[in-house]
Design a protein around this motif. Structure first.
Motif, PDB file in Angstrom:
ATOM      1  N   LYS A 188       4.455   2.677 -17.113  1.00 29.09           N
ATOM      2  CA  LYS A 188       4.307   3.444 -18.355  1.00 29.09           C
ATOM      3  C   LYS A 188       3.418   2.700 -19.357  1.00 29.09           C
ATOM      4  CE  LYS A 188       7.275   6.354 -19.809  1.00 29.09           C
ATOM      5  NZ  LYS A 188       8.400   7.170 -20.298  1.00 29.09           N
ATOM      6  N   ALA A 189       3.532   1.390 -19.400  1.00 30.09           N
ATOM      7  CA  ALA A 189       2.645   0.610 -20.273  1.00 30.09           C
ATOM      8  C   ALA A 189       1.200   0.693 -19.784  1.00 30.09           C
ATOM      9  CB  ALA A 189       3.108  -0.838 -20.324  1.00 30.09           C
ATOM     10  N   ASP A 244       0.805  -1.233   0.000  1.00 28.87           N
ATOM     11  CA  ASP A 244       0.000   0.000   0.000  1.00 28.87           C
ATOM     12  C   ASP A 244       0.837   1.281   0.000  1.00 28.87           C
ATOM     13  OD1 ASP A 244      -2.470  -1.351  -0.060  1.00 28.87           O
ATOM     14  OD2 ASP A 244      -2.388  -1.648   2.109  1.00 28.87           O
ATOM     15  N   ALA A 245       2.114   1.172  -0.347  1.00 27.59           N
ATOM     16  CA  ALA A 245       2.981   2.342  -0.485  1.00 27.59           C
ATOM     17  C   ALA A 245       3.419   2.465  -1.940  1.00 27.59           C
ATOM     18  CB  ALA A 245       4.207   2.231   0.419  1.00 27.59           C
ATOM     19  N   VAL A 246       3.588   3.691  -2.410  1.00 26.19           N
ATOM     20  CA  VAL A 246       3.997   3.922  -3.792  1.00 26.19           C
ATOM     21  C   VAL A 246       5.457   3.504  -3.969  1.00 26.19           C
ATOM     22  CG1 VAL A 246       4.332   5.643  -5.595  1.00 26.19           C
ATOM     23  CG2 VAL A 246       2.326   5.786  -4.099  1.00 26.19           C
ATOM     24  N   ALA A 247       5.680   2.522  -4.841  1.00 22.17           N
ATOM     25  CA  ALA A 247       7.030   2.054  -5.142  1.00 22.17           C
ATOM     26  C   ALA A 247       7.564   2.647  -6.442  1.00 22.17           C
ATOM     27  CB  ALA A 247       7.044   0.529  -5.225  1.00 22.17           C
ATOM     28  N   GLY A 248       6.659   3.065  -7.308  1.00 24.20           N
ATOM     29  CA  GLY A 248       7.039   3.675  -8.575  1.00 24.20           C
ATOM     30  C   GLY A 248       5.809   4.307  -9.205  1.00 24.20           C
ATOM     31  N   PHE A 249       6.022   5.258 -10.106  1.00 26.95           N
ATOM     32  CA  PHE A 249       4.881   5.965 -10.694  1.00 26.95           C
ATOM     33  C   PHE A 249       5.290   6.607 -12.008  1.00 26.95           C
ATOM     34  CE2 PHE A 249       7.247   9.244  -8.583  1.00 26.95           C
ATOM     35  CZ  PHE A 249       7.104  10.352  -9.407  1.00 26.95           C
ATOM     36  N   VAL A 276      13.820   2.129 -21.544  1.00 27.32           N
ATOM     37  CA  VAL A 276      12.397   1.903 -21.298  1.00 27.32           C
ATOM     38  C   VAL A 276      11.563   2.533 -22.413  1.00 27.32           C
ATOM     39  CG1 VAL A 276      10.464   2.542 -19.788  1.00 27.32           C
ATOM     40  CG2 VAL A 276      12.579   1.629 -18.799  1.00 27.32           C
ATOM     41  N   ASN A 277      11.879   3.771 -22.733  1.00 25.89           N
ATOM     42  CA  ASN A 277      11.109   4.474 -23.765  1.00 25.89           C
ATOM     43  C   ASN A 277      11.291   3.822 -25.142  1.00 25.89           C
ATOM     44  OD1 ASN A 277       9.868   6.399 -22.103  1.00 25.89           O
ATOM     45  ND2 ASN A 277      11.677   7.709 -22.141  1.00 25.89           N
ATOM     46  N   GLU A 278      12.508   3.401 -25.428  1.00 26.27           N
ATOM     47  CA  GLU A 278      12.752   2.727 -26.709  1.00 26.27           C
ATOM     48  C   GLU A 278      11.954   1.424 -26.785  1.00 26.27           C
ATOM     49  OE1 GLU A 278      16.449   0.878 -29.359  1.00 26.27           O
ATOM     50  OE2 GLU A 278      16.850   1.919 -27.470  1.00 26.27           O
ATOM     51  N   ARG A 279      11.869   0.704 -25.670  1.00 28.76           N
ATOM     52  CA  ARG A 279      11.114  -0.564 -25.636  1.00 28.76           C
ATOM     53  C   ARG A 279       9.642  -0.335 -25.997  1.00 28.76           C
ATOM     54  NH1 ARG A 279       8.120  -4.082 -25.790  1.00 28.76           N
ATOM     55  NH2 ARG A 279       7.952  -6.006 -24.561  1.00 28.76           N
ATOM     56  N   LEU A 280       9.090   0.803 -25.586  1.00 23.83           N
ATOM     57  CA  LEU A 280       7.685   1.105 -25.851  1.00 23.83           C
ATOM     58  C   LEU A 280       7.458   1.668 -27.252  1.00 23.83           C
ATOM     59  CD1 LEU A 280       6.750   2.658 -22.404  1.00 23.83           C
ATOM     60  CD2 LEU A 280       5.860   0.509 -23.345  1.00 23.83           C
ATOM     61  N   GLY A 281       8.539   2.111 -27.912  1.00 18.50           N
ATOM     62  CA  GLY A 281       8.397   2.605 -29.275  1.00 18.50           C
ATOM     63  C   GLY A 281       8.603   4.092 -29.444  1.00 18.50           C
TER      64      GLY A 281
END
Length: 327
Positions: A273-274, A234-239, A304-309
């Motif tokens: 991000k996905a 219940d804690a933010v680990a990433g966003f 990461v961004n390259e992986r998404l296109g």
């Protein structure tokens, strides 16, 4: 002779004139790139960024607005030394000293406000870079500006469906829910170790008030703020955050993405991000593109961004200068 005027109460006519200069400037310097809408310009002139105030100027010659400048003055602890500005000169009035006059006005105001560092961004493809260098600015950080075709993003469903034991996804519009505010602020603070080159950005302290203030500024401007987060206990680990600007709304702007240090190396950045892309496709189909930038040495986020296109759009540079060096 151009006369520079400080804007204290911004009228509709001032907004329209400012918008006209910016639209002409973008069309000349970055052909094909979308310029801000009138509503976007109004929002930024009416509402300073969180933790800051701003000063505004317009240059006029024979009743025609020839250039505009905005100086953002950061107020928070760790950033009171800093001023960030934007400056546009109408292409039809360039090489007549308008930009120099506005720059000197900005620098004088920064000195009066006891700021030791002025920062500004310029595309490496435009005359703005050479103008800044000729006036004593140095490039302290190189950025890659990237663009994603939302419909063509790669592997979204597969990535979202990947299991991350111990973690779950959540999302919200606008201001963070109260139950997540504290750990979200801690997650925002984890961005302090991202690459910033030689930029004298200082330090930003994120607390619950600041994360709420930032979201409220976006709302006051008429924009839409979307956040997707990965939770652990219940804690933010990433966003990741995305803003859909008021007006046209076909190109969204990536805001912050971060993973808290103990949770790195698990693919959470790619996951959130996905999930953001999945949300956009389902509920904001008008958004066709996402614009982001990364420091050229931020190899992890670039991957990461390259992986998404995401594809390279252009290079931009962050410049800085001591305002005492500008006269």
């Amino acid at each position: 002779m151009d006369k520079v005027q400080r804007l204290r109460d911004v009228s509709d006519a001032d907004v329209a004139a400012w918008h006209e200069v910016v639209v002409a400037s973008v069309a000349h310097d970055l052909p094909g790139e979308p310029a801000p809408t009138l509503d976007q310009v109004h929002g930024h002139l009416a509402t300073p960024g969180a933790g800051s105030r701003h000063l505004l100027w317009i240059a006029r010659a024979e009743g025609v607005v020839t250039g505009v400048a905005r100086l953002r003055l950061f107020e928070g602890a760790g950033r009171r030394h800093l001023g960030e500005f934007t400056l546009h000169v109408h292409p039809g009035h360039r090489r007549r000293g308008v930009g120099t006059t506005l720059l000197r006005t900005v620098a004088r105001a920064a000195r009066d406000e006891q700021r030791r560092t002025l920062v500004v961004e310029a595309s490496s493809q435009t005359s703005g870079a050479s103008f800044l260098e000729a006036n004593g600015f140095t490039c302290a950080l190189s950025l890659s500006l990237l663009l994603l075709d939302v419909a063509a993003a790669r592997g979204v469903e597969e990535i979202v469906g990947t299991e991350h034991p111990g973690y779950r996804l959540t999302r919200w519009l606008g201001v963070v829910p109260d139950a997540l505010a504290e750990t979200f602020a801690e997650a925002k603070s984890s961005m302090g170790d991202m690459p910033t080159g030689k930029m004298d950005f200082g330090t930003t302290t994120w607390d619950t008030d600041r994360v709420r203030d930032m979201a409220e500024v976006v709302e006051k401007r008429g924009d839409t703020l979307l956040t997707v987060a990965a939770l652990h206990d219940d804690a933010v680990a990433g966003f990741t955050e995305l803003v859909i600007p008021v007006g046209d709304g076909t190109r969204a702007i990536q805001y912050d993405t971060a993973v808290v240090s103990p949770h790195r190396g698990r693919g959470l950045g790619l996951w959130v991000k996905a999930a953001m892309l999945d949300w956009l496709r389902a509920e904001w189909p008008a958004v066709r593109e996402i614009e982001t930038d990364n420091a050229e040495d931020n190899t992890h986020m670039l991957a990461v961004n390259e992986r998404l296109g995401f594809r390279p759009l252009r290079q931009t540079r962050q410049y800085q200068c001591d305002p005492r060096m500008i006269h």
